[in-house]
Design an enzyme around this catalytic site. Structure first.
Site, PDB file in Angstrom:
ATOM      1  N   SER A 260     -27.112  20.174  15.905  1.00 47.20           N
ATOM      2  CA  SER A 260     -25.808  20.659  15.459  1.00 47.20           C
ATOM      3  C   SER A 260     -24.742  20.699  16.540  1.00 47.20           C
ATOM      4  CB  SER A 260     -25.948  22.054  14.838  1.00 47.20           C
ATOM      5  OG  SER A 260     -26.608  21.973  13.605  1.00 47.20           O
TER       6      SER A 260
ATOM      7  N   LYS B 263     -17.088  28.430  16.849  1.00 46.34           N
ATOM      8  CA  LYS B 263     -17.697  28.054  15.574  1.00 46.34           C
ATOM      9  C   LYS B 263     -17.732  29.255  14.624  1.00 46.34           C
ATOM     10  CE  LYS B 263     -21.939  25.732  13.940  1.00 46.34           C
ATOM     11  NZ  LYS B 263     -23.225  25.155  14.383  1.00 46.34           N
TER      12      LYS B 263
ATOM     13  N   SER C 118     -24.033  20.973  12.412  1.00 45.01           N
ATOM     14  CA  SER C 118     -23.185  21.950  11.754  1.00 45.01           C
ATOM     15  C   SER C 118     -21.974  22.367  12.581  1.00 45.01           C
ATOM     16  CB  SER C 118     -24.000  23.192  11.399  1.00 45.01           C
ATOM     17  OG  SER C 118     -24.518  23.826  12.553  1.00 45.01           O
TER      18      SER C 118
END
Length: 483
Positions: free
Chosen positions: A177, A78, A153
């Site tokens: 997330s 990420k 996210s």
């Protein structure tokens, strides 16, 4: 043979047997990204030259007789994790050129385990959305329906896994997330117990990468199978070597049970503050039916479950006050005026969020004290149950919604509109008390969209929901490729 949708466990076995090389796996993954990612936009920072070099190094290491848990396996990370030499922006335009000098501790652990990092995956602005889009890198789409979000996210990571871009990914979770993107994209994710996995270097751009104890937020694994979650968690878990790691060593307890029939499970599909959409409810019921069919003891109600309304209120207070402390709001005086004009009887989550933006330290301490009572309640519940099955969000993936003010967005549940951030109450059920939660696929909606559920387990007994996830995968199936 195409390897793109094979599990990390299968790739490790094939690499060990000599059936395939890391260079071959990496080249195939890169070719797939170059072919498909223009539309999906999951990989926002490719790092293909270094990936190919790492793959060559992995093959050479294996030829010398070395063997590590992920040696030669292509993965993604990420964007919010620092990787030396690659930008860390969190989607914030002022930081588009920030290049950290050191790897995050989890990136270092990935590399030490032999993984080949293909690049970084897209995130929303400041990691503060249930979708994934930002001005720097654009919008990540859902591989199952390009008109819908991949979630946030960790939406870039979930979309990458669903599209076959690497076997594993590192994500993070404070408001679902990890779990929401997994649910939206039909993959697996695990939110570890708060404090189980070191987070140093998963930090906003230009801030020092210090070993701080985050409140609510965790870093964790994403994968296409439940067993792969355990494989990656074993690489990630453990204290930071700069702090607790000086004196502590990790010894996660084994799963409470190995057989499905031995599990005691509480199934919850209703929340007092927001309805559960029919597609998600059907997914929860499918899992419940599989548990019953497998001989598990399944209950639908328990007086031991901490009050979900108070839990949602506490979660929003802790989440929003912490977020505002890190990313201050503009027009503070206007906010004070607006809050002062609210009715004292307004207990809606919108009102809770607005009041939390003005929390004092005393207010936060009060919420934290009440959180401890909830943690104690969960400990009591887990003397009678081994896991709780419940939704992750009320709906499958929703259409992209880029309204500039998220507080004015809405989520549509079976034709009715509700405040956008109210859907976080299910994520907060595990996040507020810091419990582990594993997101597992639970079928598809009538429109063909993935639907997942979460398995919440006892604190620091992460192997229990992970094992239950493995057993459910065997019972009802798991990841299905969208293309």
């Amino acid at each position: 043979m195409e390897w793109s949708f094979r599990s990390a466990e299968e790739l490790v076995a094939a690499l060990r047997s000599g059936e395939v090389t890391s260079v071959e796996l990496t080249d195939e993954a890169i070719a797939r990204i170059e072919r498909d990612d223009e539309v999906i936009n999951a990989i926002c920072v490719p790092d293909f030259d270094r990936a190919r070099a790492a793959a060559r190094g992995a093959d050479q290491a294996r030829a010398r007789g070395e063997d590590r848990p992920l040696l030669g396996v292509p993965v993604t990370v990420k964007e919010c994790y620092n990787i030396a030499g690659l930008p860390t922006t969190w989607g914030m335009p002022p930081h588009r050129n920030y290049l950290p000098a050191e790897d995050a501790v989890q990136v270092s652990r990935l590399k030490a385990a032999g993984a080949v990092i293909l690049g970084k995956t897209n995130v929303p602005l400041g990691l503060q959305d249930i979708q994934t889009f930002n001005e720097i890198y654009g919008t990540t789409t859902n591989p199952w329906d390009r008109g819908r979000t991949a979630g946030g996210s960790s939406g870039g990571s979930a979309a990458a896994l669903a599209a076959g871009f690497g076997a594993l990914s590192l994500g993070s979770d404070i408001a679902g997330s990890l779990r929401t993107p997994a649910h939206f994209c039909g993959v697996y994710a695990h939110k570890p117990t708060l404090g189980l996995v070191a987070n140093r270097g998963m930090v906003p751009p230009a801030e020092p990468a210090l070993p701080v104890d985050l409140d609510l937020a965790v870093v964790g694994p994403m994968a296409r199978t439940a067993r792969d979650l355990t494989l990656l968690l074993d690489v990630m878990a453990g204290p930071d070597p700069l702090t607790l790691g000086v004196a502590h060593r990790l010894a996660l307890p084994p799963a409470r049970h190995e057989r499905l029939g031995d599990f005691r499970v509480l199934v919850v599909d209703d929340h007092p503050l927001i309805p559960t959409g029919s597609a998600v409810r059907a997914g929860v019921h499918r899992v419940a039916d599989a548990l019953v069919d497998g001989g598990a003891r399944v209950e639908r109600h328990s007086p031991l479950l901490p009050d979900p309304t108070e839990a949602a209120t506490l979660y929003m207070q802790l989440l929003i006050s912490g977020s505002v402390a890190r990313f201050p709001v503009e027009s503070l005086e206007q906010l004070r005026t607006r809050v002062a004009g609210m009715s004292a009887d307004d207990r809606s989550l919108d009102a809770v969020r607005l009041r939390a933006m003005l929390f004092s330290h005393r207010d936060w301490m009060d919420a934290d004290s009440r959180r401890e009572l909830h943690r104690h309640g969960w400990r009591q519940l887990f003397t009678e149950f081994d896991a709780v099955v419940c939704p992750i969000t009320p709906t499958p993936a929703f259409p992209h919604d880029h309204h500039p003010n998220p507080m004015e967005r809405h989520i549509t549940i079976d034709g009715a509109e509700y405040p956008y951030f109210d859907q976080l109450v299910w994520a907060g059920l595990a996040t507020m008390p810091g419990l582990p939660a594993t997101a597992v696929p639970a079928g598809r909606s009538p429109e063909g969209l993935p639907v997942g559920v979460q398995l919440i387990g006892p604190a620091f007994e992460d192997r229990t929901p992970l094992r239950l996830a493995e057993l459910l995968e065997q019972k009802i199936g798991g990841f299905q490729a969208s293309q």
